[in-house]
Every structure is written in structure tokens, then in C-alpha cells.
Design an enzyme around this catalytic site. Structure first.
Site, PDB file in Angstrom:
ATOM      1  N   TRP A  56      -8.922 -16.115 -16.928  1.00 54.77           N
ATOM      2  CA  TRP A  56      -8.410 -16.877 -18.066  1.00 54.77           C
ATOM      3  C   TRP A  56      -7.109 -16.245 -18.552  1.00 54.77           C
ATOM      4  O   TRP A  56      -6.123 -16.932 -18.795  1.00 54.77           O
ATOM      5  CB  TRP A  56      -9.431 -16.904 -19.208  1.00 54.77           C
TER       6      TRP A  56
ATOM      7  N   PHE B 103     -14.577 -10.775 -21.551  1.00 56.16           N
ATOM      8  CA  PHE B 103     -14.057 -10.970 -22.906  1.00 56.16           C
ATOM      9  C   PHE B 103     -13.680  -9.611 -23.496  1.00 56.16           C
ATOM     10  O   PHE B 103     -14.285  -8.587 -23.174  1.00 56.16           O
ATOM     11  CB  PHE B 103     -15.097 -11.648 -23.810  1.00 56.16           C
TER      12      PHE B 103
ATOM     13  N   LYS C  53     -16.953 -21.708 -15.835  1.00 59.40           N
ATOM     14  CA  LYS C  53     -17.174 -21.935 -14.402  1.00 59.40           C
ATOM     15  C   LYS C  53     -15.957 -22.561 -13.723  1.00 59.40           C
ATOM     16  O   LYS C  53     -15.543 -22.106 -12.646  1.00 59.40           O
ATOM     17  CB  LYS C  53     -18.420 -22.810 -14.226  1.00 59.40           C
TER      18      LYS C  53
ATOM     19  N   PHE D 209     -22.741 -27.759 -14.650  1.00 61.98           N
ATOM     20  CA  PHE D 209     -23.686 -27.037 -15.502  1.00 61.98           C
ATOM     21  C   PHE D 209     -24.275 -25.827 -14.766  1.00 61.98           C
ATOM     22  O   PHE D 209     -23.619 -25.216 -13.934  1.00 61.98           O
ATOM     23  CB  PHE D 209     -24.765 -27.979 -16.038  1.00 61.98           C
TER      24      PHE D 209
ATOM     25  N   THR E  55     -12.897 -22.496 -14.817  1.00 60.59           N
ATOM     26  CA  THR E  55     -11.817 -21.511 -14.901  1.00 60.59           C
ATOM     27  C   THR E  55     -11.921 -20.498 -13.765  1.00 60.59           C
ATOM     28  O   THR E  55     -10.918 -20.141 -13.130  1.00 60.59           O
ATOM     29  CB  THR E  55     -11.854 -20.797 -16.262  1.00 60.59           C
TER      30      THR E  55
ATOM     31  N   LYS F 219     -17.579 -31.401 -25.428  1.00 60.47           N
ATOM     32  CA  LYS F 219     -17.316 -30.387 -24.413  1.00 60.47           C
ATOM     33  C   LYS F 219     -15.826 -30.178 -24.163  1.00 60.47           C
ATOM     34  O   LYS F 219     -15.372 -29.103 -23.803  1.00 60.47           O
ATOM     35  CB  LYS F 219     -18.016 -30.787 -23.101  1.00 60.47           C
TER      36      LYS F 219
ATOM     37  N   ARG G 116     -14.455 -31.893  -9.502  1.00 59.72           N
ATOM     38  CA  ARG G 116     -14.756 -33.229 -10.016  1.00 59.72           C
ATOM     39  C   ARG G 116     -13.659 -33.659 -10.985  1.00 59.72           C
ATOM     40  O   ARG G 116     -12.958 -32.835 -11.558  1.00 59.72           O
ATOM     41  CB  ARG G 116     -16.088 -33.221 -10.766  1.00 59.72           C
TER      42      ARG G 116
ATOM     43  N   ALA H 270     -24.029 -33.464 -13.968  1.00 59.78           N
ATOM     44  CA  ALA H 270     -25.128 -32.771 -13.297  1.00 59.78           C
ATOM     45  C   ALA H 270     -26.435 -32.873 -14.070  1.00 59.78           C
ATOM     46  O   ALA H 270     -27.501 -32.704 -13.485  1.00 59.78           O
ATOM     47  CB  ALA H 270     -24.774 -31.303 -13.083  1.00 59.78           C
TER      48      ALA H 270
END
Length: 555
Positions: free
Chosen positions: A409, A381, A71, A301, A73, A105, A94, A273
Site C-alpha cells: 500500500w 500497518f 487482498k 472475500f 492491494t 465497501k 474481477r 463471492a
């Protein structure tokens, strides 16, 4: 293949004054933290308030999985793509917490060629905002305990203290402790607790306060304890507001950094979140809207947590009206929701995809309830097959929802151009009719149940006796018109993290409820969610080091 930190360390950054110039910010309006980081001055923020608002785009996602969704990214890549199309854009994010950086994470700077930099600084101490929030919170706790020792003229019941100390680190051993042991001068013996800084009320206050004056008013309303007569005691009663404000003065100023393609990024605040309200600061978002034509922001999230709280708490309080939503998913994550194990996600599996895509469908339905145009983007991907991509595209079209692929990405802004073009076309052709999920006039229970039933898909809500009593007390104190902030696990739409996809036939259990009077919302804790997370068996901290004066292992 280079790692995220290697890509970031090889990037050629521009001086932050050059990045600021893209937003017409003069060098004198920057408070520099080295060459590549700055805080925005109060004078500039006040002057910019006279400018018209740009367009506000929220990036959210399906429920997170071990497969990753990307998200942040996508948020960074979309901002870069808008810049490549000649648009005056800025991203508003954030700040990362040290807890997940050293836990499981990792950081929150994006990934690949869609990162904000310098990523090491951002993911570690940055400009000290979180340290200031931690210090202000713990100063308040220290003044409370000192008051108990010195006189307790406020008649505080030591067994009814509700403020908790905080630390920006995952440390489960501090969840429940005893303080004041030793001599009488060492304090009053009592049970105490720690929460992670990003779950603290002061973090929420900093992120919701409009200015220093609003900050002081909110700090003063923090309920720290109750008296023997059942009356609330506040930070203002302890005369702590002035000193707390002094600690938070600089932390109230948004931070400016850049992406790998030198798109401006305003990064400020960072409540989780799943256990807090999950959005960057109101000041950062509102300032960004005054400085750029397009502001891309994210909420933590999945959309059941971050987006719901962005709309029903942040937008409600700040008067923000989003123009569009980008909903991020991956084929791999959808197959995981369909029951595929993490080590088999690279294999084509249309049956699992068909089952797991119900998670995406529920989030689309939820977001439409707020009246905002939606575009779904799949983080692409190499293992994704044409059949799988076609299936998701056709599913979104049946849901009357736009669809694009994202390769940000691997390709940075270039990989986000299809998404940016779809977004711009949507902004041109579809006008938002933004509205909130519930009205202020509903009771606390009605608000909780509205979120649980309409957003999570629950059949209903069960309250423990403790939660029932707390709700009654909060409503008697006059806080029933506050929005609700439900602390829930992030992995499932339900309060059971093992129920993937689109669970049905479940209830949500609320075990604890308390009011954050300064922040302006009521917190309802569901399931086994913890406000102080613990480290995993193998924490990310084991891989982080400094070699030849460079940080390695951070991601």
C-alpha cells in the site's frame, strides 16, 4: 497523506498499447476504449491459446473485517513486485460492482500505490460489461412476461417463475415487487423480484463460458420457469438466446488496463463471492496464462468463500491447476477476530491476537486440503508491534507455512518484493498436487455438507422443508453431478456473521436451493444472506461528487 483516488489521479499512465506490448500484444489486437483501456480481440485470444501456460497464483484472505485486509492491494502489489524482479507478469481481477461502490465497501481497484488505473473508470461504468449482462438478463425476463401475455403456449405457471430481474445497484426496495398492474395490455399481474447483477446467472455464465459457442449453449440451458406439469422452461424455449448473445458479444472480451507501475492487468467479470462464485472470468485467466509467465489472480472475500469456489467451481470446470496460494491477513483483523473493538485495534494486544489468529489457522488448514503450496503475508500497518509480528510469524512457521510482510500500500511493487521472492522460491521448491474437495458423483447434500463441515468447520447442516423439496426436484431433473455454490455471509466461517475467530459447535442452515443450469452449479442459500443487498444508513454515495471536472470521494 493522499487518498487512493488522489494517488490514482496523479499517476502518469502509459498508453494502453505500450502496456499491451509487454505481453507481446500488437496494437491491431486491441479494441480501444480511449487511451488507457482496451478489450482484447478474439483473434488474439485464439492465437495466444497455442502458447504454453504460465504459473497461476491465487491471492485469498482471512474473513473480512472492518479493519480491512487489502487482498486486492496485495494482488496488485505482488504483480508489480514480480515485474520489478524482471518477471513477465500480469494480474487478473474481477470488475467492481456499482453496488458496493455506492454502498459500504467502496471500489475494488486496490489501494495506495498498488492500484489498477484508471480507477474511476474501472469502479464506475468501465467498458459496459455489467450493463450488457443486466440488459441480457432483463431482456430474457421481458420475453418471458411477453410470452405469458401473448399466448403462454409453453404452459408456464406464473407462480413458478424462477428467473429474476437484476440491477447493478444495492436497492432493497426491489427485492419483492408486483408487476403487470394496470390494463390487460400492461402484462400479467404477478409477484417478481430483483437481484444484484453480480448475483445473476448470466454473470456466472459470462465468467465460465470458454467462447461464444459455449456462451450460447449455457444461455439456452437457463431455467426461467416451470410449467403446470412441473417441466422446466428454458431461455432456449423462449427463443431468447440469439438476442441475448448479441448483447453479450463484446462483454465476452476481456479488458486490459494497467497498474500504477504499468504492470498489465486483465480485468473481466465480477460475481460476488458471498452470493455467487466470486472469480473473474475463465477467459481472462486462461488468456493471461498464455500471455505471461506469472499470473496473479484473486478470489472474493475470505478463503472459505472465494478460494473454495475458485477451486471447486472455476478450476473444476475450466481444468485450471493453481501453482501457489497467497493468504492475506493483518494484525488488526486478527485482533478484531479476537474480540478487540474497531477503535482499539492500534493498541498492542497479544492475548486478543492469540485468540483471533485461530481464524488464520483454519484458512491455512483449509487451503492445504487442496494440495497447493501456501505463503501467508501480513499487510503491514504502522501500529503493528514487533511482538505482534513475531507472534504471527512463529504461528505460521508452526503451521509449516511460509510467512512474509507486505508494504505494497505504501511502497507499491517495492513493498511486495519480499513476498515475490518468497513466492518464487516456493514455486521453485514446492510442487503442487492440486485436487478438489469433493467428487462430482456425490449427492447435492453430500457436497453441501462436505463444504460446511470441512471448510466452515460446522458440525452439520440443517435444511428447511423448501430446501429439501428443491434438492429432490433438482436431482430428479438430472443435475446432481453439478458442484455447489453456497451463498453465505463473508464475515464468519459460520452462517452467523457475529461468530468471529474459529467458531465451533454450530450448524449451517440451508433455506433455499436452486439450480443454475446454464452456469453449471447448484446454489444453496444459507442464513439470512440476500441476493439483493441494501444500502447502509450512510451510503458511500453521499461522499461521491464531481468537482472541477474530477470525481472525488470514490475509494
Amino acid at each position: 497523506m493522499l487518498t487512493d483516488i488522489e494517488i490514482a489521479q496523479q499517476a502518469e499512465l502509459k498508453k494502453i498499447k505500450e502496456v499491451a506490448a509487454k505481453l507481446d500484444i500488437a496494437e491491431d489486437d486491441l479494441e480501444l476504449y480511449g487511451n488507457y483501456i482496451a478489450k482484447l480481440s478474439e483473434d488474439m485470444i485464439h492465437r495466444a491459446a497455442e502458447n504454453p501456460d504460465g504459473k497461476l497464483i491465487l491471492v485469498t484472505a482471512i474473513n473480512p473485517t472492518p479493519a480491512g485486509e487489502g487482498k486486492t492491494t496485495v494482488t496488485v502489489g505482488l504483480g508489480q513486485a514480480l515485474g520489478r524482479l524482471g518477471k513477465k507478469s500480469v494480474i487478473a481481477l474481477r470488475e467492481p460492482s456499482l453496488g458496493p461502490c455506492f454502498g459500504i465497501k467502496g471500489g475494488a481497484a486496490g489501494g495506495g500505490y498498488s492500484q489498477v488505473v484508471p480507477m474511476e473508470n474501472l469502479n464506475l461504468h468501465f467498458t459496459g460489461d455489467f450493463h450488457a449482462i443486466t440488459s441480457a438478463n432483463n431482456l430474457l425476463c421481458a420475453m418471458l412476461d411477453n410470452h405469458l401475455l401473448q399466448s403462454n403456449s409453453l404452459n408456464i405457471d406464473p407462480n413458478r417463475i424462477v428467473i429474476k430481474r437484476c440491477l447493478d445497484m444495492n436497492d432493497r426496495a426491489l427485492r419483492n415487487i408486483v408487476i403487470g398492474l394496470g390494463k390487460r395490455t400492461d402484462g400479467v399481474v404477478r409477484e417478481d423480484h430483483f437481484i444484484i447483477t453480480v448475483a445473476s446467472e448470466i454473470m456466472a455464465i459470462v465468467c465460465l463460458a470458454e467462447d461464444i459457442s459455449d456462451l450460447k449453449e449455457r444461455l439456452g440451458r437457463i431455467i426461467v420457469a416451470y410449467t403446470y406439469d412441473n417441466e422446466p422452461v428454458t431461455a432456449a424455449d423462449l427463443k431468447a438466446v440469439g438476442s441475448m448473445t448479441a448483447l453479450l458479444k463484446d462483454a465476452m472480451k476481456p479488458n486490459l488496463i494497467q497498474t500504477l507501475e504499468h504492470t498489465p492487468a486483465i480485468v473481466h467479470g465480477g460475481p460476488f463471492a458471498n452470493i455467487a462464485h466470486g472469480c473473474n472470468s475463465v477467459r481472462a485467466t486462461k488468456t493471461a496464462l498464455k500471455l505471461a509467465d506469472y499470473v496473479v489472480t484473486e478470489a472474493g472475500f475470505g478463503a472459505d468463500l472465494g478460494a473454495e469456489k475458485f477451486f471447486d467451481i472455476k478450476c473444476r470446470m475450466a481444468g485450471l491447476k493453481p501453482d501457489a496460494v497467497v493468504l492475506v491477513a493483518t494484525v488488526r483483523a486478527l485482533k478484531y477476530n479476537g474480540g478487540v473493538s474497531a477503535d482499539s485495534l492500534s493498541e498492542e494486544n497479544l492475548e486478543a491476537l492469540e485468540k483471533g489468529i485461530s481464524n488464520l489457522g483454519k484458512h491455512i488448514e483449509n487451503l492445504k486440503k487442496y494440495g497447493i503450496p501456501i505463503v501467508v503475508t501480513l499487510n503491514h500497518f504502522m501500529s503493528d508491534t514487533e511482538n505482534e509480528l513475531r507472534f504471527v510469524k512463529e504461528y505460521c512457521e508452526k503451521k509449516n507455512c511460509r510467512f512474509t510482510l507486505s508494504d505494497v500500500w505504501e511502497k507499491g511493487g517495492e513493498g511486495g518484493i519480499p513476498l515475490a521472492e518468497a513466492l518464487l522460491d516456493m514455486l521453485d521448491k514446492e510442487k503442487p498436487d492440486f485436487h478438489l474437495l469433493y467428487e462430482d458423483s456425490l449427492t447435492i447434500k453430500e457436497k453441501i455438507e462436505k463444504v460446511a463441515v470441512e471448510i466452515y468447520g460446522a458440525d452439520g447442516v440443517i435444511y428447511t422443508p423448501e430446501a429439501e423439496n428443491a434438492i429432490n426436484r433438482i436431482e430428479k431433473l438430472g443435475y446432481s453431478d453439478f458442484p455447489v455454490c453456497i451463498a453465505k455471509n463473508q464475515y464468519s466461517l459460520s452462517d452467523d456473521p457475529k461468530k468471529l475467530g474459529r467458531p465451533e459447535g454450530f450448524t449451517v442452515t440451508i433455506r433455499e436451493v436452486y439450480v443454475s443450469a446454464g452456469a453449471g452449479f447448484v446454489v444453496a442459500i444459507s442464513g439470512t444472506i440476500m441476493s439483493m443487498p441494501g444500502l447502509p444508513k450512510v451510503p458511500a454515495a453521499e461522499r461521491i461528487d464531481v468537482i472541477d471536472d474530477e470525481i472525488v470521494g470514490l475509494f
